[in-house]
Enzyme design. Structure first.
Site, mmCIF file in Angstrom:
data_model
loop_
_atom_site.group_PDB
_atom_site.id
_atom_site.type_symbol
_atom_site.label_atom_id
_atom_site.label_comp_id
_atom_site.label_asym_id
_atom_site.label_seq_id
_atom_site.Cartn_x
_atom_site.Cartn_y
_atom_site.Cartn_z
ATOM 1 N N THR A 46 -85.497 10.021 2.054
ATOM 2 C CA THR A 46 -85.294 9.384 3.349
ATOM 3 C C THR A 46 -86.594 8.916 3.996
ATOM 4 O OG1 THR A 46 -84.671 9.852 5.644
ATOM 5 C CG2 THR A 46 -85.220 11.750 4.305
ATOM 6 N N GLU A 57 -87.233 9.407 6.921
ATOM 7 C CA GLU A 57 -87.650 10.479 7.842
ATOM 8 C C GLU A 57 -88.878 11.214 7.296
ATOM 9 O OE1 GLU A 57 -86.653 12.267 10.916
ATOM 10 O OE2 GLU A 57 -86.191 10.169 11.224
ATOM 11 N N TYR A 94 -85.434 18.555 9.155
ATOM 12 C CA TYR A 94 -84.700 17.741 8.185
ATOM 13 C C TYR A 94 -85.682 16.989 7.277
ATOM 14 C CZ TYR A 94 -82.157 13.641 6.434
ATOM 15 O OH TYR A 94 -81.644 12.647 5.635
ATOM 16 N N LYS A 122 -86.177 17.493 3.239
ATOM 17 C CA LYS A 122 -86.010 16.349 2.322
ATOM 18 C C LYS A 122 -87.280 16.105 1.501
ATOM 19 C CE LYS A 122 -81.850 14.534 2.708
ATOM 20 N NZ LYS A 122 -81.019 14.156 1.568
HETATM 21 P P1 NAP Z 1 -73.375 12.243 5.785
HETATM 22 O O1 NAP Z 1 -72.353 11.231 6.182
HETATM 23 O O2 NAP Z 1 -73.849 13.237 6.785
HETATM 24 O O3 NAP Z 1 -72.776 13.024 4.504
HETATM 25 C C1 NAP Z 1 -73.309 14.240 4.063
HETATM 26 C C2 NAP Z 1 -72.383 14.827 3.016
HETATM 27 O O4 NAP Z 1 -72.915 16.079 2.552
HETATM 28 C C3 NAP Z 1 -70.958 15.148 3.519
HETATM 29 O O5 NAP Z 1 -70.034 14.809 2.523
HETATM 30 C C4 NAP Z 1 -70.985 16.656 3.701
HETATM 31 O O6 NAP Z 1 -69.715 17.261 3.607
HETATM 32 C C5 NAP Z 1 -71.853 17.029 2.506
HETATM 33 N N1 NAP Z 1 -72.366 18.400 2.592
HETATM 34 C C6 NAP Z 1 -72.942 19.009 3.651
HETATM 35 N N2 NAP Z 1 -73.279 20.271 3.328
HETATM 36 C C7 NAP Z 1 -72.901 20.456 2.031
HETATM 37 C C8 NAP Z 1 -72.985 21.542 1.139
HETATM 38 N N3 NAP Z 1 -73.553 22.709 1.504
HETATM 39 N N4 NAP Z 1 -72.519 21.376 -0.124
HETATM 40 C C9 NAP Z 1 -71.941 20.215 -0.512
HETATM 41 N N5 NAP Z 1 -71.830 19.147 0.307
HETATM 42 C C10 NAP Z 1 -72.311 19.264 1.563
HETATM 43 O O7 NAP Z 1 -74.674 11.532 5.215
HETATM 44 P P2 NAP Z 1 -74.865 10.023 4.665
HETATM 45 O O8 NAP Z 1 -75.260 9.159 5.796
HETATM 46 O O9 NAP Z 1 -73.732 9.669 3.807
HETATM 47 O O10 NAP Z 1 -76.170 10.200 3.777
HETATM 48 C C11 NAP Z 1 -76.068 10.557 2.395
HETATM 49 C C12 NAP Z 1 -77.376 11.198 1.971
HETATM 50 O O11 NAP Z 1 -78.445 10.274 2.164
HETATM 51 C C13 NAP Z 1 -77.757 12.449 2.752
HETATM 52 O O12 NAP Z 1 -78.441 13.302 1.862
HETATM 53 C C14 NAP Z 1 -78.726 11.936 3.792
HETATM 54 O O13 NAP Z 1 -79.586 12.967 4.203
HETATM 55 C C15 NAP Z 1 -79.422 10.842 3.036
HETATM 56 N N6 NAP Z 1 -79.932 9.708 3.795
HETATM 57 C C16 NAP Z 1 -79.129 9.063 4.686
HETATM 58 C C17 NAP Z 1 -79.617 7.953 5.354
HETATM 59 C C18 NAP Z 1 -78.766 7.168 6.305
HETATM 60 O O14 NAP Z 1 -79.316 6.403 7.105
HETATM 61 N N7 NAP Z 1 -77.449 7.290 6.232
HETATM 62 C C19 NAP Z 1 -80.939 7.515 5.116
HETATM 63 C C20 NAP Z 1 -81.709 8.201 4.187
HETATM 64 C C21 NAP Z 1 -81.200 9.292 3.510
HETATM 65 P P3 NAP Z 1 -68.971 17.729 4.963
HETATM 66 O O15 NAP Z 1 -68.674 16.478 5.714
HETATM 67 O O16 NAP Z 1 -67.781 18.463 4.470
HETATM 68 O O17 NAP Z 1 -69.958 18.602 5.681
HETATM 69 O O1 F7E Z 2 -81.249 8.266 15.603
HETATM 70 C C1 F7E Z 2 -82.577 7.679 18.959
HETATM 71 C C2 F7E Z 2 -83.077 8.887 18.175
HETATM 72 O O2 F7E Z 2 -79.560 9.942 14.879
HETATM 73 C C3 F7E Z 2 -81.938 7.038 15.573
HETATM 74 C C4 F7E Z 2 -80.037 9.940 9.482
HETATM 75 O O3 F7E Z 2 -79.117 9.240 8.663
HETATM 76 O O4 F7E Z 2 -81.585 8.112 9.448
HETATM 77 C C5 F7E Z 2 -80.833 8.945 10.302
HETATM 78 O O5 F7E Z 2 -81.691 9.669 11.178
HETATM 79 C C6 F7E Z 2 -82.870 6.945 16.785
HETATM 80 C C7 F7E Z 2 -83.730 8.192 17.002
HETATM 81 O O6 F7E Z 2 -80.761 8.509 13.157
HETATM 82 C C8 F7E Z 2 -79.752 8.809 20.894
HETATM 83 O O7 F7E Z 2 -83.967 9.658 18.977
HETATM 84 C C9 F7E Z 2 -81.571 7.707 21.260
HETATM 85 O O8 F7E Z 2 -85.028 7.798 17.340
HETATM 86 O O9 F7E Z 2 -79.071 7.490 14.552
HETATM 87 P P1 F7E Z 2 -80.049 8.576 14.563
HETATM 88 P P2 F7E Z 2 -82.139 9.114 12.610
HETATM 89 O O10 F7E Z 2 -82.607 10.277 13.392
HETATM 90 O O11 F7E Z 2 -83.084 7.978 12.443
HETATM 91 C C10 F7E Z 2 -82.515 8.793 8.583
HETATM 92 C C11 F7E Z 2 -83.186 7.761 7.717
HETATM 93 C C12 F7E Z 2 -81.892 9.910 7.843
HETATM 94 O O12 F7E Z 2 -82.265 10.203 6.715
HETATM 95 C C13 F7E Z 2 -80.953 10.774 8.605
HETATM 96 O O13 F7E Z 2 -80.139 11.537 7.717
HETATM 97 O O14 F7E Z 2 -82.062 6.820 17.956
HETATM 98 N N1 F7E Z 2 -81.543 7.994 19.930
HETATM 99 N N2 F7E Z 2 -80.504 8.197 21.858
HETATM 100 C C14 F7E Z 2 -80.420 8.674 19.682
HETATM 101 N N3 F7E Z 2 -79.916 9.153 18.523
HETATM 102 C C15 F7E Z 2 -78.733 9.796 18.578
HETATM 103 N N4 F7E Z 2 -78.201 10.264 17.431
HETATM 104 N N5 F7E Z 2 -78.051 9.965 19.747
HETATM 105 C C16 F7E Z 2 -78.521 9.502 20.948
HETATM 106 O O15 F7E Z 2 -77.897 9.653 21.982
#
Ligand code: NAP
Ligand code: F7E
Length: 330
Positions: free
Chosen positions: A126, A128, A150, A154
């Protein structure tokens, strides 16, 4: 012979889109399915693939369940997407975040190594991990400086993947994915929180939207595009590390403007800044350089932020309109 893939995190946003993509390519798709008391299958259901995937009871914190899942699925490709992925929760559950998002990946790597080191492995790394950015545009060579439990978990998983590639010659890749969103995004993430609020306010079911730091900037892309990059990584001759991003960064404020304007509203009329949503340490700005993914994988983001946000608002407008009256806001 049919190719088989195993996805951890199959019920999440990316897991659902990746399962759909792999099914379209003819794979037999299995998912590690952690036990939950309430329904977590809504995304697979929305994509119409709930019955097309094999769900295998398991959890990334339980190595024995992963060994069984690999045996049952006969997977040649494993995508480790499971995580506690919400940054805001990471300070409230830092140890669980470490166990799932960090050590969980080590468990999956061990399961692969012990079962068949020929299995190809993808790790969901990520942006992050860049945290307090050390370069204006982040690429594969940019030093990391995570800012949350987090990001730190990661980073451990990221380096474990590289270490297993170098130590055991695994075909192991990391995708350093920047934020990617969709109508299947969890409601706690800022884009979906905003598109859901825009829909509710437009339909008279909510009055205000409470947010934290709206000056934060993110490089937002569409999840449907990003899962394709994951698959492409595992089709290469060797494992490697790739940044996947759009190359454009936008403030939360501007994203709000786009969402609300799409339903004829001005976000300023409804937005309340609430310190409750500020984080103990913030990632102020992220901006990725996806040149390597473009060159080596032939991958490029195809969806603009405007297209993405309007797609999400439209989906939320339909969902909110379909709710029985009296349903409380999420
Ligand atoms: P998400 O919607 O939060 O999905 C996370 C998945 O992990 C869910 O299916 C959840 O199941 C499962 N999970 C949680 N704890 C578990 C455990 N102990 N054992 C097995 N499964 C478990 O995340 P996403 O947005 O699809 O992202 C997919 C991956 O990419 C994650 O690793 C995330 O950190 C990474 N990532 C996401 C982004 C982004 O912007 N979306 C960017 C960079 C990296 P439950 O729902 O049942 O808890
Ligand atoms: O926040 C700001 C917050 O929670 C984005 C995950 O998928 O992407 C995600 O992480 C920004 C941050 O995503 C609110 O402070 C303001 O600056 O949508 P977010 P994230 O933290 O960037 C990365 C790449 C991952 O890997 C993660 O798994 O928005 N923000 N106000 C807020 N964010 C939230 N959630 N809620 C607010 O009210």
């Amino acid at each position: 012979m049919t190719q088989a893939a195993l996805i951890t995190g199959i019920t999440g946003q990316d897991g659902a889109y990746l399962a759909q993509l792999l099914l379209k390519k003819g794979y037999a798709v299995s998912g590690v399915f952690p036990r939950r008391a309430s329904d977590t299958l809504w995304r697979l259901r929305e994509l119409g693939i709930e019955r097309d995937v094999a769900l295998i009871d398991g959890d990334v914190t339980d190595l024995s369940s992963l060994l069984r899942a690999l045996r049952e699925s006969k997977a040649g490709e494993v995508y480790n997407l499971a995580a506690q992925s919400f940054v805001g929760t990471a300070w409230k559950q830092p140890l669980l975040t470490g166990q799932v998002s960090g050590l969980g990946a080590a468990n999956v790597l061990e399961a692969v190594r012990l079962t068949d080191p020929g299995i190809r492995f993808y790790q969901a790394s990520t942006s992050e991990m860049f945290g307090l950015i050390q370069a204006d545009r982040q690429d594969e060579g940019t030093p990391f400086y995570p800012r949350s439990p987090y990001g730190i978990a990661k980073l451990y998983a990221h380096w474990m993947t590289i270490n297993y590639r170098e130590s055991f010659d695994l075909h192991a890749s990391t995708g350093i994915l920047f934020n990617h969103e969709s109508p299947l995004r969890g409601i706690e993430f800022v884009t979906r929180k905003v598109t859901d609020a825009a829909a509710r306010i437009a339909q008279g079911k909510q009055k205000e939207l409470r947010l934290g730091n709206i000056d934060a900037k993110r490089d937002w892309g569409y999840a449907g595009d990003y899962v394709d990059a994951m698959w492409r990584m595992l089709q290469q001759d060797k494992g490697d590390d790739y940044v996947v991003a759009t190359g454009r960064t936008t403030t939360v404020r501007e994203m709000c403007r786009i969402a609300f304007a799409h339903v004829g509203l001005a976000y300023e009329d409804h937005l309340v800044i609430d310190p409750k949503f500020l984080r103990p340490a913030e990632v102020d700005v992220l901006l990725g350089n996806p040149a390597k993914a473009q060159q080596k994988l032939g991958w490029t983001a195809t969806t603009s932020l405007e297209q993405l946000i309007t797609m999400m608002v439209d989906a939320d407008m339909r969902r909110v309109a379909a709710e029985p009256s009296g349903t409380p806001a999420a």
